[in-house]
Design a protein around this motif. Structure first.
Motif, PDB file in Angstrom:
ATOM      1  N   THR A 217       0.939  -1.266  -0.116  1.00 11.34           N
ATOM      2  CA  THR A 217       0.033  -0.131   0.106  1.00 11.34           C
ATOM      3  C   THR A 217       0.792   1.272   0.031  1.00 11.34           C
ATOM      4  O   THR A 217       0.453   2.291  -0.756  1.00 11.34           O
ATOM      5  CB  THR A 217      -1.004   0.198   1.210  1.00 11.34           C
ATOM      6  OG1 THR A 217      -1.784  -1.181   1.224  1.00 11.34           O
ATOM      7  CG2 THR A 217      -2.071   1.345   1.388  1.00 11.34           C
ATOM      8  N   TYR A 218       2.093   1.153   0.933  1.00  9.43           N
ATOM      9  CA  TYR A 218       2.601   2.630   1.219  1.00  9.43           C
ATOM     10  C   TYR A 218       3.918   2.523   0.407  1.00  9.43           C
ATOM     11  O   TYR A 218       4.742   3.570   0.433  1.00  9.43           O
ATOM     12  CB  TYR A 218       2.798   2.713   2.561  1.00  9.43           C
ATOM     13  CG  TYR A 218       1.541   2.781   3.278  1.00  9.43           C
ATOM     14  CD1 TYR A 218       0.755   4.062   3.041  1.00  9.43           C
ATOM     15  CD2 TYR A 218       0.828   1.940   3.938  1.00  9.43           C
ATOM     16  CE1 TYR A 218      -0.472   4.127   3.738  1.00  9.43           C
ATOM     17  CE2 TYR A 218      -0.281   2.070   4.667  1.00  9.43           C
ATOM     18  CZ  TYR A 218      -1.058   2.959   4.451  1.00  9.43           C
ATOM     19  OH  TYR A 218      -2.277   3.138   4.927  1.00  9.43           O
ATOM     20  N   GLY A 219       4.360   1.673  -0.567  1.00 12.30           N
ATOM     21  CA  GLY A 219       5.498   1.679  -1.226  1.00 12.30           C
ATOM     22  C   GLY A 219       6.844   1.883  -0.259  1.00 12.30           C
ATOM     23  O   GLY A 219       7.796   2.440  -0.971  1.00 12.30           O
ATOM     24  N   MET A 220       6.763   0.927   0.743  1.00 10.95           N
ATOM     25  CA  MET A 220       7.999   0.979   1.626  1.00 10.95           C
ATOM     26  C   MET A 220       8.370  -0.415   1.787  1.00 10.95           C
ATOM     27  O   MET A 220       7.492  -1.197   2.415  1.00 10.95           O
ATOM     28  CB  MET A 220       7.609   1.881   2.925  1.00 10.95           C
ATOM     29  CG  MET A 220       7.289   3.318   2.442  1.00 10.95           C
ATOM     30  SD  MET A 220       6.762   3.954   4.149  1.00 10.95           S
ATOM     31  CE  MET A 220       8.468   4.347   4.912  1.00 10.95           C
ATOM     32  N   ASN A 221       9.571  -0.913   1.447  1.00  6.07           N
ATOM     33  CA  ASN A 221      10.060  -2.256   1.478  1.00  6.07           C
ATOM     34  C   ASN A 221      10.938  -2.722   2.637  1.00  6.07           C
ATOM     35  O   ASN A 221      12.028  -2.534   2.596  1.00  6.07           O
ATOM     36  CB  ASN A 221      10.565  -2.637   0.285  1.00  6.07           C
ATOM     37  CG  ASN A 221      10.453  -4.254   0.031  1.00  6.07           C
ATOM     38  OD1 ASN A 221      10.818  -4.899   0.885  1.00  6.07           O
ATOM     39  ND2 ASN A 221      10.301  -4.647  -1.229  1.00  6.07           N
ATOM     40  N   PRO A 222      10.418  -3.256   3.775  1.00  2.93           N
ATOM     41  CA  PRO A 222      11.064  -3.519   4.949  1.00  2.93           C
ATOM     42  C   PRO A 222      12.421  -4.667   4.325  1.00  2.93           C
ATOM     43  O   PRO A 222      13.068  -4.786   5.482  1.00  2.93           O
ATOM     44  CB  PRO A 222      10.316  -3.968   6.115  1.00  2.93           C
ATOM     45  CG  PRO A 222       8.987  -3.559   5.483  1.00  2.93           C
ATOM     46  CD  PRO A 222       8.944  -3.573   4.273  1.00  2.93           C
ATOM     47  N   THR A 223      12.248  -5.435   3.593  1.00  2.00           N
ATOM     48  CA  THR A 223      13.154  -6.287   3.350  1.00  2.00           C
ATOM     49  C   THR A 223      14.112  -5.748   2.527  1.00  2.00           C
ATOM     50  O   THR A 223      15.421  -6.456   2.411  1.00  2.00           O
ATOM     51  CB  THR A 223      12.395  -7.639   2.268  1.00  2.00           C
ATOM     52  OG1 THR A 223      11.949  -6.923   1.314  1.00  2.00           O
ATOM     53  CG2 THR A 223      11.283  -8.222   3.325  1.00  2.00           C
ATOM     54  N   THR A 224      14.210  -4.718   1.556  1.00  2.00           N
ATOM     55  CA  THR A 224      15.277  -3.979   0.762  1.00  2.00           C
ATOM     56  C   THR A 224      15.670  -2.866   1.220  1.00  2.00           C
ATOM     57  O   THR A 224      16.917  -2.471   0.907  1.00  2.00           O
ATOM     58  CB  THR A 224      14.771  -4.073  -0.584  1.00  2.00           C
ATOM     59  OG1 THR A 224      13.686  -3.205  -0.592  1.00  2.00           O
ATOM     60  CG2 THR A 224      14.045  -5.444  -1.105  1.00  2.00           C
ATOM     61  N   GLY A 225      14.718  -2.248   2.008  1.00  2.00           N
ATOM     62  CA  GLY A 225      15.098  -0.826   2.171  1.00  2.00           C
ATOM     63  C   GLY A 225      14.706   0.338   1.456  1.00  2.00           C
ATOM     64  O   GLY A 225      14.948   1.377   1.618  1.00  2.00           O
ATOM     65  N   ASP A 226      14.032  -0.107   0.293  1.00  2.00           N
ATOM     66  CA  ASP A 226      13.614   0.710  -0.756  1.00  2.00           C
ATOM     67  C   ASP A 226      12.265   1.751  -0.287  1.00  2.00           C
ATOM     68  O   ASP A 226      11.376   0.884   0.258  1.00  2.00           O
ATOM     69  CB  ASP A 226      13.407   0.072  -2.093  1.00  2.00           C
ATOM     70  CG  ASP A 226      14.725  -0.476  -2.623  1.00  2.00           C
ATOM     71  OD1 ASP A 226      15.653  -0.049  -2.444  1.00  2.00           O
ATOM     72  OD2 ASP A 226      14.486  -1.646  -3.318  1.00  2.00           O
ATOM     73  N   VAL A 227      12.229   2.764  -0.523  1.00  2.00           N
ATOM     74  CA  VAL A 227      11.080   3.456  -0.535  1.00  2.00           C
ATOM     75  C   VAL A 227      10.713   4.413  -1.550  1.00  2.00           C
ATOM     76  O   VAL A 227      11.709   5.395  -1.928  1.00  2.00           O
ATOM     77  CB  VAL A 227      11.474   4.863   0.831  1.00  2.00           C
ATOM     78  CG1 VAL A 227      10.075   5.527   1.104  1.00  2.00           C
ATOM     79  CG2 VAL A 227      11.752   3.862   2.310  1.00  2.00           C
ATOM     80  N   ALA A 228       9.536   4.107  -2.183  1.00  2.00           N
ATOM     81  CA  ALA A 228       9.142   4.726  -3.303  1.00  2.00           C
ATOM     82  C   ALA A 228       8.901   6.192  -3.195  1.00  2.00           C
ATOM     83  O   ALA A 228       8.497   6.601  -2.078  1.00  2.00           O
ATOM     84  CB  ALA A 228       7.993   4.100  -4.147  1.00  2.00           C
ATOM     85  N   ASP A 229       8.806   6.954  -4.240  1.00  2.01           N
ATOM     86  CA  ASP A 229       8.505   8.550  -4.200  1.00  2.01           C
ATOM     87  C   ASP A 229       7.067   8.233  -3.922  1.00  2.01           C
ATOM     88  O   ASP A 229       6.332   7.699  -4.682  1.00  2.01           O
ATOM     89  CB  ASP A 229       8.889   9.027  -5.467  1.00  2.01           C
ATOM     90  CG  ASP A 229       8.514  10.518  -5.302  1.00  2.01           C
ATOM     91  OD1 ASP A 229       7.507  10.975  -4.941  1.00  2.01           O
ATOM     92  OD2 ASP A 229       9.499  11.547  -5.913  1.00  2.01           O
TER      93      ASP A 229
END
Length: 679
Positions: A33-45
């Protein structure tokens, strides 16, 4: 119900299952839903997110601001590691908050202070009534049930916003309907359901939220804790009830016993209160007669000797302050609450019979019999008075502060429930004294922006010094002598303020302009450093409130964390009658180790020694400290300076119980419980 090993095991399974369920759910929500990936550390704009409702868009921004805020507070390590740690913290905090909210409602429900809302899920009586009134206006049954729980959260927020505020950064997410039903099934399992009526349950939930495997992994990775979280997790050991009672009876209980010269009902209710058969209470100014030492007496003969008790002034109960400097879930505070209720009741009766002058009071507070219309009104306010005045706690773990606040709140409402005082007639608790020791927020650009707006300029300079001195608060906790660290800064700021005012007084026109700019707003010419600090602190906190009122979520987080820092400073400036603790033990964190040698020359070899040292430092004369620690501090060579200069120097031992192994759940330590009195 006794929390024996079987009971604790089934509660531990419940907590582990609930945490795993919620962590998986919130990891999924962050990704999907929020574009934040706790497994890779990536956070989408955030601009790339589509299909979000206005509420979800607001949540997405808050989560990103929280993420940025956490990154600023953790500048060590590689960039990806820091991002993963920040996202893991978000998931962990959301899961813990939801679990605590549900546990708090279930406990309130079990005690009859909340209409049945969780015990039967969608069939619960409270929700059935709500659903009949709302009809289909709130959507399907699952949606309506979520709104029902939210309405309860909002009502409870009025008393306990630290846990129930749905708009806080730590409690914004909520499980989907299927996951919520799974969680309720765990909560209402027949093996767990009987525990919701016990005060200790929430403390054990806090203890078991971090697993044994997590602690082992941390210890395997580093002998010394690497950060504040590791220090907190590695030292979470719940204190058994009998130890709590032994230490509290002989600190808080003993102090009131001496204040009343033995004329107290605590003699009967405090099971572990130690008294000598022949105690003589001295009057004010009276000294004990010289006693001739006799050798070769048996233990029975020694016990029968006359013991002279130095006069202890009878204090207004509102001024008897207790501190747990490493409070965890506030287990000591819960039992102190029991004793304080009896103390307040006896104080009213003593004041009624002996007059208000029988008590010593701090400040200009009115006597109890003047502040309340009658005893019935007074007793209604006692739970509030205890939380607002008596019980203080500090922990480096924000989760502990949340649980400790919840524990005391539940305990207060338990008293009101037993007294048959309806919720609408219960006094509002205006403040608590549970604080989290953590660094001031790390956003340097926000600090510069905030301090540049402070008037007079010297206040901004004072704030910058405070931020610098608070850098290790998260790893040192109450061991950080922050009140002494900033003493010179306060005195210096006051001196600069006086110099500026004296200079401006010679030029009326310039003084007028300075006043219009806010550079002259209070006169410090006739006040001491304490008075200056109180006025300066008030202005800074007011400025923080204004800074957060019309700002971004990140600035609100900055202001909230800064306010928590000032609450920690304020607590450390107090002095206490009673200090009770089950402190951490072992090595200091890597960042604090060097500083500890400077601050605690007698105690830097082990955290437990430094905590006892600091506990005595934070006390009034004749204050009593009760601690359960490793017994090794009483015989290892490395503790020699501590024994000579702290336990037998700054204080004197009053009691000791050598408890041995297996006392603190999984802690592999031989324990001792002891009481020291400050000299």
């Amino acid at each position: 119900m006794a929390f024996d090993q079987t009971t604790r095991n089934r509660l531990q399974r419940f907590v582990g299952d609930a945490r795993a369920l919620l962590a998986d759910e919130f990891t999924r929500q962050l990704q999907a839903t929020y574009g934040m990936n706790p497994t890779t550390g990536d956070v989408a704009d955030i601009k790339t997110l589509s299909g979000l409702t206005p509420h979800q868009q607001e949540t997405a921004q808050l989560l990103r601001d929280t993420f940025t805020h956490y990154l600023a507070s953790n500048e060590s390590g590689k960039d990806k590691e820091r991002k993963l740690a920040a996202l893991d913290r978000i998931v962990r905090e959301q899961a813990f908050t939801v679990l605590n909210r549900i546990a708090a409602l279930r406990m309130s429900e079990a005690r009859g202070s909340l209409t049945e809302s969780l015990a039967n899920g969608y069939e619960s009586k409270g929700f059935q009534l709500f659903h009949r009134i709302a009809g289909t206006s709130l959507g399907e049954t699952g949606d309506a049930y979520r709104h029902y729980l939210f309405s309860i959260f909002d009502e409870f927020t009025l008393d306990l916003s630290v846990l129930f505020d749905r708009f806080s950064a730590q409690g914004r997410l909520f499980p989907s309907s299927p996951v919520l039903l799974e969680l309720l099934a765990l909560v209402n399992d027949e093996e767990v359901a009987p525990l919701w009526n016990e005060d200790e349950t929430i403390g054990w939930i806090y203890q078991y939220f971090n697993s044994v495997a997590e602690r082992k992994k941390m210890r395997d990775a580093s002998q010394a804790p690497r950060n504040s979280r590791e220090l907190a997790v590695r030292n979470q050991f719940f204190t058994p009830r009998y130890v709590v009672e032994f230490l509290t009876d002989n600190t808080l209980g003993r102090i009131w016993y001496e204040m009343t010269q033995g004329q107290t009902g605590l003699v009967d209710s405090c099971e572990y209160l130690v008294r000598r058969p022949n105690e003589v209470f001295l009057s004010k100014g009276e000294t004990a007669p010289e006693q001739i030492e006799q050798e070769g007496l048996s233990q029975e003969e020694l016990l029968q000797q006359t013991v002279y008790i130095e006069h202890r002034a009878l204090k207004d109960p509102r001024d008897i302050k207790m501190l747990d400097p490493a409070c965890g879930s506030m287990h000591f505070g819960l039992y102190c609450f029991d004793l304080f209720e009896k103390i307040y009741t006896e104080a009213w009766d003593l004041e009624s019979s002996q007059g208000k002058d029988a008590f010593v009071r701090e400040g200009n507070k009115a006597a109890l019999t003047e502040a309340f219309q009658d005893k019935a009104e007074f007793l209604t306010h006692v739970p509030r008075l205890i939380i607002e005045n008596n019980i203080h706690g500090v922990d480096i773990d924000p989760r502990a502060a949340q649980v400790a606040g919840l524990s005391l709140w539940q305990r207060a409402h338990n008293s009101w429930q037993q007294a048959d005082i309806k919720p609408q007639f219960r006094p509002k608790i205006l403040k608590s004294n549970i604080v989290c020791a953590e660094p001031m927020p790390g956003e340097k650009e926000l600090l510069q922006e905030f301090t540049s707006q402070l008037k007079p300029t010297v206040l901004g300079q004072l704030v910058e010094v405070i931020f610098e001195k608070m850098e290790l608060a998260g790893e040192a906790g109450t061991l950080l002598k922050i009140e002494k660290e900033i003493a010179d800064a306060i005195a210096g700021a006051k001196a600069v303020w006086q110099q500026q005012n004296q200079a401006l007084s010679q030029f009326p026109d310039l003084a007028k302009v300075a006043k219009q700019r806010g550079e002259i707003e209070f006169d410090v010419s006739d006040i001491d450093d304490e008075g200056f600090w109180l006025q300066a602190e008030q202005k800074i906190l007011h400025a923080l409130t204004e800074y957060a009122s019309s700002a971004s979520a990140q600035k609100q987080l900055f202001a909230a964390d800064a306010a928590k820092g000032f609450a920690f400073i304020e607590l450390c400036r107090n002095r206490f009658d009673v200090v009770l603790m089950n402190p951490p033990f072992g090595e200091f964190s890597k960042n604090w180790k060097t500083q500890s040698k400077k601050e605690y020359p007698n105690s830097y070899n082990d955290i437990l020694a430094a905590f006892v040292d600091r506990g005595i430092d934070l006390q009034h004369r004749k204050g009593r400290l009760g601690a359960i620690t490793s017994r090794t501090c009483f015989y290892l060579t490395s503790f020699k300076k501590w024994r000579e200069n702290v336990a037998l120097g700054a204080a004197k031992p009053e009691l000791m119980a050598d408890l041995g192994n297996g006392v603190m759940d999984a802690a592999m330590v031989e324990a001792a419980a002891y009481v020291l009195e400050k000299q």
